[in-house]
Design a protein around this motif. Structure first.
Motif, short mmCIF file in Angstrom:
data_model
loop_
_atom_site.label_atom_id
_atom_site.label_comp_id
_atom_site.label_asym_id
_atom_site.label_seq_id
_atom_site.Cartn_x
_atom_site.Cartn_y
_atom_site.Cartn_z
N LYS A 194 -19.80 125.20 -25.36
CA LYS A 194 -17.96 125.24 -25.14
C LYS A 194 -16.77 124.98 -26.06
N ALA A 195 -16.84 125.02 -26.59
CA ALA A 195 -15.94 124.96 -28.05
C ALA A 195 -15.81 126.39 -28.33
N PHE A 196 -16.79 127.09 -28.03
CA PHE A 196 -15.98 128.40 -28.28
C PHE A 196 -16.20 129.47 -26.77
N MET A 197 -16.34 128.56 -25.49
CA MET A 197 -15.96 129.33 -24.14
C MET A 197 -14.74 130.24 -24.29
N ASN A 198 -14.66 131.58 -24.38
CA ASN A 198 -13.46 132.66 -23.57
C ASN A 198 -14.18 133.88 -22.79
N ASP A 199 -15.73 134.39 -23.82
CA ASP A 199 -15.79 135.76 -22.89
C ASP A 199 -16.90 135.22 -22.12
N LEU A 248 -13.83 135.95 -17.80
CA LEU A 248 -13.15 134.22 -17.94
C LEU A 248 -12.43 134.42 -18.45
N SER A 249 -11.81 135.17 -19.43
CA SER A 249 -10.94 134.99 -20.75
C SER A 249 -9.63 135.21 -19.61
N GLU A 250 -9.36 135.47 -19.26
CA GLU A 250 -8.56 136.22 -17.75
C GLU A 250 -8.16 134.67 -16.55
N ALA A 251 -9.09 134.23 -16.22
CA ALA A 251 -10.08 133.02 -15.36
C ALA A 251 -9.68 131.87 -15.69
N LEU A 252 -9.97 131.39 -17.05
CA LEU A 252 -9.45 130.66 -17.83
C LEU A 252 -8.08 130.54 -18.16
N ARG A 253 -7.45 130.67 -18.08
CA ARG A 253 -5.76 131.89 -17.88
C ARG A 253 -5.11 131.71 -16.82
N GLY A 254 -5.55 132.24 -16.13
CA GLY A 254 -4.84 132.20 -14.86
C GLY A 254 -5.21 131.17 -13.05
N PRO A 255 -4.80 131.84 -12.46
CA PRO A 255 -4.76 131.29 -10.82
C PRO A 255 -6.56 130.73 -11.11
N ALA A 260 -3.38 127.70 -23.10
CA ALA A 260 -4.97 127.72 -22.40
C ALA A 260 -4.47 126.13 -21.80
N PRO A 261 -4.80 126.13 -20.38
CA PRO A 261 -4.20 125.01 -20.09
C PRO A 261 -5.22 123.33 -20.92
N VAL A 262 -4.55 122.48 -20.83
CA VAL A 262 -5.11 121.12 -21.30
C VAL A 262 -5.85 121.16 -20.91
N TRP A 263 -6.91 121.34 -19.70
CA TRP A 263 -7.53 120.87 -19.57
C TRP A 263 -9.04 121.39 -20.65
N LEU A 264 -8.62 122.74 -20.32
CA LEU A 264 -9.46 123.22 -21.35
C LEU A 264 -9.33 123.36 -23.40
N GLN A 265 -8.28 122.68 -23.64
CA GLN A 265 -8.11 122.22 -24.78
C GLN A 265 -8.88 120.88 -25.17
#
Length: 473
Positions: free
Chosen positions: A176-181, A131-138, A23-28
């Motif tokens: 936000k803490a469990f944001m993925n789906d 969303l799970s793909e968007a968070l870790r993609g372009p 995951a990007p640093v900002w998301l972590q």
């Protein structure tokens, strides 16, 4: 305090045990900071103003289990077939099982003309991404921008909303803490999406806790209709759906959050149907409106052991218009809680709210509606109304319509009424040979129809009729 510790401790264990995901640093950072705020504050109790009438003690009865990989694979063949029958043949169906987006079950119904009859196709008009793909993609930067814009807008809310006890923000922090789906929906500029977009949530029975985050961008001069539907496992069993607790007494809870950014002159119809039976549901909707944007929301809270919905509309552009309609039906010891807030920040804007409730047995409904008109928001027109039918002496409504006006050239009004069935109308129907139960159902249906029929949506209305037929029996 025991409730807060047990549920949050259980979440903490699962958070620690979750396998690391790139995951990007900002998301972590976002997730870590949100978790720290939630765990430090704890869950709200009835001592906190916005939760005075809604106890979260039931969360103590939940053993936290998240959805396994590919939760849709655990649906029986009967449940999968029933789900396909429930989907809108004329809609773009986005299916979620235990909160997870299911590509295999999603897509346009067989009646949809994907060419749209225009010079653009359905998928030119709307772009959808897991969303799970968007968070870790372009698209990660787009997601980050939406979240930041919503947070910035909320930071400008008036003091009564912006400065609350830390515990009253815990559920938002958990989201936000469990944001993925969830999904990211981007409606293209100058496009009218030719078919309704259905976000259909169902349960496999494998998970007890789900978190979803939906992000919606409505491009300038765009038009779309989006509906969120939260169904219980009973809807997939083929058995009659009632508002009584199911035989499976395993408690489940769903935390959902929908963030919407509306560009100038965009139009969005947003319907939300909650029928989660004996489960718990905590939802939030945040929407910002630019100049000329029009947002019409219909919240149908028809069935949940505890169901809460917080909806906040922040009007940042002149000529914007907000309509919030809602219908609540509750029985047994159900608690259904709605908190709405509309913040008029600029001149020449309008808003309307109409919330109705029908309560039986020992059920309780809460309606807390706030309208803020800022000093510079001259020429604002805002109306708010809460109406309730009590069908039992033990049912309770806690209605709190509120106006806070700083401008001096406005047209604003609010009110609340609570009543029982009109006995003259009952006598009229009974005198024509109509049994008491049917007469009550007819009057209740007429009372509710003003709200739910405003959907003007055949697919949604069929679901609502099914739920109300069980309630009116």
């Amino acid at each position: 305090m025991t409730t807060a510790v047990s549920f949050l401790e259980s979440l903490k264990i699962h958070r620690v045990e979750m396998p690391p995901v790139a995951a990007p640093v900002w998301l972590q950072t976002l997730q870590s900071e949100a978790w720290e705020k939630a765990s430090e504050a704890g869950l709200p109790t009835t001592r906190h103003e916005s939760y005075r009438y809604t106890s979260l003690r039931a969360l103590a009865g939940i053993t936290v289990t998240f959805a396994p990989p590919s939760p849709w694979e655990f649906l029986s063949e009967e449940a999968a077939n029933r789900l396909r029958e429930l989907l809108d043949p004329a809609g773009l169906n986005l299916v979620f099982v235990d909160g997870a987006f299911v590509h295999e079950l999603s897509g346009a119904g067989h009646e949809v003309d994907q060419n749209g009859g225009k010079n653009w196709s359905l998928y030119d008009a709307v772009h959808i991404e897991d969303l799970s793909e968007a968070l870790r993609g372009p698209s990660a930067e787009v997601v980050q921008s939406i979240l930041q814009d919503i947070d910035t807008a909320r930071s400008k809310l008036p003091t009564p909303l912006a400065q609350v006890a830390p515990q009253e923000s815990t559920l938002a922090h958990l989201g936000k803490a469990f944001m993925n789906d969830g999904v990211v929906i981007h409606i293209s500029e100058n496009c009218a999406v030719p078919t309704p977009i259905r976000l259909v949530h169902v349960e496999s029975g494998r998970a007890t806790v789900a978190f979803t985050q939906h992000l919606i961008l409505a491009g300038a001069a765009s038009t779309a209709r989006i509906s969120e539907t939260y169904l219980s496992s009973g809807h997939l069993s083929g058995t009659a759906v009632t508002q009584q607790l199911p035989d499976d007494t395993t408690l489940r809870t769903h935390f959902s959050d929908t963030s919407i950014i509306m560009a100038p002159n965009s139009t969005l119809r947003h319907d939300r149907l909650l029928t989660s039976n004996g489960n718990l549901h905590f939802g939030a909707t945040n929407v910002t409106l630019a100049a000329g944007a029009k947002y019409h929301a219909l919240s149908l809270n028809l069935n949940s052991r505890i169901g809460r919905h917080d909806i906040t509309a922040m009007i940042d552009g002149e000529g914007a218009d907000v309509t919030l309609d809602g219908l609540t039906t509750a029985q047994g010891e159900q608690v259904l809680d709605t908190h709405s807030s509309i913040d008029h920040r600029v001149p020449n804007t309008t808003s309307r709210q109409l919330y109705k409730s029908i309560l039986k047995d020992k059920s309780r409904a809460v309606f807390s509606g706030k309208i803020f008109v800022r000093r510079d928001a001259q020429k604002t027109t805002a109306h708010q109304q809460s109406k309730t039918l009590l069908l039992s002496s033990e049912a309770e409504i806690d209605a709190k319509p509120q106006l806070e006006i700083e401008a001096d050239d406005v047209r604003c009004a609010h009110g609340a009424t609570v009543a029982q069935l009109n006995q003259d109308e009952m006598f009229y129907l009974r005198s024509r040979g109509i049994p008491r139960a049917k007469a009550e159902a007819m009057l209740c249906d007429a009372f509710a129809a003003e709200v739910w029929r405003s959907a003007d949506d055949v697919w949604l209305e069929s679901l609502v009729k099914n739920e109300l037929s069980g309630f009116f029996k």
